[in-house]
Design a protein around this motif. Structure first.
Motif, PDB file in Angstrom:
ATOM      1  N   LEU A 184       0.832  -1.209   0.000  1.00 20.65           N
ATOM      2  CA  LEU A 184       0.000   0.000   0.000  1.00 20.65           C
ATOM      3  C   LEU A 184       0.862   1.253   0.000  1.00 20.65           C
ATOM      4  O   LEU A 184       0.549   2.231  -0.688  1.00 20.65           O
ATOM      5  CB  LEU A 184      -0.930  -0.011   1.208  1.00 20.65           C
ATOM      6  N   ALA A 185       1.960   1.228   0.756  1.00 19.49           N
ATOM      7  CA  ALA A 185       2.860   2.387   0.787  1.00 19.49           C
ATOM      8  C   ALA A 185       3.481   2.620  -0.584  1.00 19.49           C
ATOM      9  O   ALA A 185       3.595   3.766  -1.049  1.00 19.49           O
ATOM     10  CB  ALA A 185       3.946   2.179   1.837  1.00 19.49           C
ATOM     11  N   ALA A 186       3.885   1.540  -1.248  1.00 19.53           N
ATOM     12  CA  ALA A 186       4.479   1.664  -2.581  1.00 19.53           C
ATOM     13  C   ALA A 186       3.450   2.154  -3.589  1.00 19.53           C
ATOM     14  O   ALA A 186       3.768   2.935  -4.492  1.00 19.53           O
ATOM     15  CB  ALA A 186       5.062   0.322  -3.015  1.00 19.53           C
ATOM     16  N   ALA A 187       2.210   1.698  -3.438  1.00 21.50           N
ATOM     17  CA  ALA A 187       1.147   2.156  -4.341  1.00 21.50           C
ATOM     18  C   ALA A 187       0.888   3.647  -4.155  1.00 21.50           C
ATOM     19  O   ALA A 187       0.724   4.385  -5.139  1.00 21.50           O
ATOM     20  CB  ALA A 187      -0.130   1.360  -4.089  1.00 21.50           C
ATOM     21  N   ARG A 188       0.874   4.095  -2.914  1.00 18.78           N
ATOM     22  CA  ARG A 188       0.650   5.520  -2.644  1.00 18.78           C
ATOM     23  C   ARG A 188       1.766   6.371  -3.261  1.00 18.78           C
ATOM     24  O   ARG A 188       1.514   7.466  -3.766  1.00 18.78           O
ATOM     25  CB  ARG A 188       0.599   5.766  -1.139  1.00 18.78           C
ATOM     26  N   GLY A 189       2.994   5.853  -3.205  1.00 20.33           N
ATOM     27  CA  GLY A 189       4.126   6.611  -3.717  1.00 20.33           C
ATOM     28  C   GLY A 189       4.401   6.389  -5.188  1.00 20.33           C
ATOM     29  O   GLY A 189       5.337   6.997  -5.748  1.00 20.33           O
ATOM     30  N   GLY A 190       3.629   5.499  -5.819  1.00 17.26           N
ATOM     31  CA  GLY A 190       3.845   5.218  -7.238  1.00 17.26           C
ATOM     32  C   GLY A 190       5.185   4.551  -7.512  1.00 17.26           C
ATOM     33  O   GLY A 190       5.759   4.723  -8.589  1.00 17.26           O
ATOM     34  N   ASP A 191       5.679   3.763  -6.544  1.00 14.52           N
ATOM     35  CA  ASP A 191       6.998   3.131  -6.648  1.00 14.52           C
ATOM     36  C   ASP A 191       6.864   1.741  -7.272  1.00 14.52           C
ATOM     37  O   ASP A 191       6.589   0.757  -6.574  1.00 14.52           O
ATOM     38  CB  ASP A 191       7.625   3.043  -5.266  1.00 14.52           C
ATOM     39  N   LEU A 192       7.067   1.667  -8.575  1.00 13.95           N
ATOM     40  CA  LEU A 192       6.900   0.391  -9.283  1.00 13.95           C
ATOM     41  C   LEU A 192       7.855  -0.668  -8.769  1.00 13.95           C
ATOM     42  O   LEU A 192       7.481  -1.835  -8.592  1.00 13.95           O
ATOM     43  CB  LEU A 192       7.107   0.597 -10.785  1.00 13.95           C
ATOM     44  N   ASP A 193       9.131  -0.298  -8.562  1.00 11.48           N
ATOM     45  CA  ASP A 193      10.117  -1.289  -8.112  1.00 11.48           C
ATOM     46  C   ASP A 193       9.742  -1.869  -6.753  1.00 11.48           C
ATOM     47  O   ASP A 193       9.866  -3.081  -6.518  1.00 11.48           O
ATOM     48  CB  ASP A 193      11.507  -0.652  -8.041  1.00 11.48           C
ATOM     49  N   ALA A 194       9.291  -1.006  -5.839  1.00 11.46           N
ATOM     50  CA  ALA A 194       8.906  -1.479  -4.515  1.00 11.46           C
ATOM     51  C   ALA A 194       7.668  -2.369  -4.584  1.00 11.46           C
ATOM     52  O   ALA A 194       7.542  -3.334  -3.822  1.00 11.46           O
ATOM     53  CB  ALA A 194       8.651  -0.291  -3.584  1.00 11.46           C
ATOM     54  N   LEU A 195       6.774  -2.069  -5.494  1.00 11.75           N
ATOM     55  CA  LEU A 195       5.594  -2.910  -5.681  1.00 11.75           C
ATOM     56  C   LEU A 195       5.976  -4.287  -6.194  1.00 11.75           C
ATOM     57  O   LEU A 195       5.543  -5.312  -5.663  1.00 11.75           O
ATOM     58  CB  LEU A 195       4.617  -2.238  -6.648  1.00 11.75           C
ATOM     59  N   VAL A 196       6.791  -4.304  -7.232  1.00 11.65           N
ATOM     60  CA  VAL A 196       7.213  -5.580  -7.818  1.00 11.65           C
ATOM     61  C   VAL A 196       7.936  -6.434  -6.780  1.00 11.65           C
ATOM     62  O   VAL A 196       7.816  -7.665  -6.764  1.00 11.65           O
ATOM     63  CB  VAL A 196       8.105  -5.338  -9.049  1.00 11.65           C
ATOM     64  N   ALA A 197       8.660  -5.789  -5.868  1.00 12.33           N
ATOM     65  CA  ALA A 197       9.453  -6.509  -4.872  1.00 12.33           C
ATOM     66  C   ALA A 197       8.597  -7.333  -3.917  1.00 12.33           C
ATOM     67  O   ALA A 197       9.079  -8.319  -3.340  1.00 12.33           O
ATOM     68  CB  ALA A 197      10.312  -5.530  -4.080  1.00 12.33           C
ATOM     69  N   VAL A 198       7.340  -6.954  -3.715  1.00 10.92           N
ATOM     70  CA  VAL A 198       6.485  -7.703  -2.784  1.00 10.92           C
ATOM     71  C   VAL A 198       5.452  -8.562  -3.511  1.00 10.92           C
ATOM     72  O   VAL A 198       4.567  -9.141  -2.874  1.00 10.92           O
ATOM     73  CB  VAL A 198       5.768  -6.755  -1.794  1.00 10.92           C
ATOM     74  N   LEU A 199       5.567  -8.659  -4.835  1.00  6.85           N
ATOM     75  CA  LEU A 199       4.615  -9.434  -5.619  1.00  6.85           C
ATOM     76  C   LEU A 199       5.225 -10.747  -6.092  1.00  6.85           C
ATOM     77  O   LEU A 199       6.373 -10.791  -6.545  1.00  6.85           O
ATOM     78  CB  LEU A 199       4.149  -8.622  -6.844  1.00  6.85           C
ATOM     79  N   ASP A 200       4.451 -11.809  -6.005  1.00  5.66           N
ATOM     80  CA  ASP A 200       4.862 -13.117  -6.502  1.00  5.66           C
ATOM     81  C   ASP A 200       4.873 -13.109  -8.034  1.00  5.66           C
ATOM     82  O   ASP A 200       4.076 -12.403  -8.658  1.00  5.66           O
ATOM     83  CB  ASP A 200       3.888 -14.181  -5.995  1.00  5.66           C
TER      84      ASP A 200
END
Length: 291
Positions: A184-200
């Motif tokens: 959720l924090a990565a989504a709020r910040g628009g951080d694609l790399d951080a999002l991908v890092a927590v996704l299977d």
């Protein structure tokens, strides 16, 4: 205590179990309550002295009622709903309702219920009663009007579907909450790399918008991450919640809930995200405790 009161007391001893069975069968607390009420009405019209095993008798009745409801629901739908996210059980992370705790015992995550919606009514009943409640096949077979062998095959077919598409959460609940919060924090910040890092690598997002909003299925980290950043504004106004016992979030707009999201976390990665965004059904949920 007269005979009716005595029977009602005995019935109440089984209500939690019956509601749990019906919720897994129907994916709706309101319909589950209807099925349990119908079981009581049938019991009240029956000579209970002839019932040797009241719990088994009531489970059988609820199973038949739910099977009929599922078949009727299937006939009413002109087109299959893909995806269809069942009604979630939503609670504050620090305040679990004892009544909900009984319904969700033995884990019934929203991801599992989504997969159960893809089964035929007979497959669903065979799987739920046998695999989730350990009811023997010789007692399940008469409910669906099949032989014991055929009933075993139905449950086996359903089991393969569930095992292939409904992963079970792993790890400590607090750790799973950390992974969801990081998403959720990565989504709020628009951080694609951080999002991908927590996704299977095989992550799937299913969003049920009902009749008024488009329903969407996204697969793979890149597609899911891009989709999450597109809804960054929504992510800014989310309230932490437990959704069917798993870390989740309720998105708010003008103080009113607009969607409920349930996350499935395995090995510190989000493998599934199921979102109910149907305004009509959201309005029927009791989410007052989260406001």
């Amino acid at each position: 205590m007269d005979e009716t009161d005595f029977l009602a007391t005995r019935f109440e001893q089984h209500r939690g179990h019956l509601r749990a069975v019906a919720y897994r069968m129907l994916g709706s607390l309101a319909e589950a309550d209807d099925a349990v009420q119908e079981a009581w009405l049938r019991l009240s019209r029956t000579d209970s002295s002839e019932i040797e095993n009241l719990g088994g008798w009531l489970t059988t009745v609820v199973g038949r009622v739910c099977l009929n409801m599922l078949r009727s629901r299937q006939q009413r739908r002109e087109e299959p709903l893909d995806p269809y996210v069942p009604d979630p059980v939503v609670e504050r992370p620090d305040d679990v309702d004892p009544e909900h705790e009984a319904v969700l015992a033995d884990s019934v995550g929203l991801a599992l219920l989504v997969v159960l919606e893809t089964l035929s009514p007979a497959e669903r009943l065979a799987f739920v009663l046998h695999d989730l409640f350990a009811m023997p096949f010789d007692e399940i077979a008469p409910i669906i009007g099949r032989t014991e062998v055929a009933t075993r095959k139905l449950a086996s077919r359903a089991r393969r579907r569930v095992q292939g598409t409904a992963p079970e959460p792993e790890g400590d609940l607090a750790r799973r909450r950390e992974i969801v919060d990081a998403f959720l924090a990565a989504a709020r910040g628009g951080d694609l790399d951080a999002l991908v890092a927590v996704l299977d690598p095989d992550v799937v997002v299913r969003t049920d918008g009902g009749r008024l909003r488009p329903s969407v299925v996204l697969r793979g980290p890149q597609e899911v991450a891009r989709g999450a950043t597109a809804f960054a504004r929504i992510a800014e106004h989310t309230v932490p919640a437990l959704v069917n016992g798993e870390p989740g979030a309720v998105a708010m707009a003008d103080g009113k809930p607009i969607s409920v999201a349930a996350f499935t976390v395995v090995g510190d990665r989000i493998v599934a995200l199921d979102v109910l965004a149907d305004p009509e059904r959201i309005a029927r949920l009791d989410l007052s405790a989260l406001r």
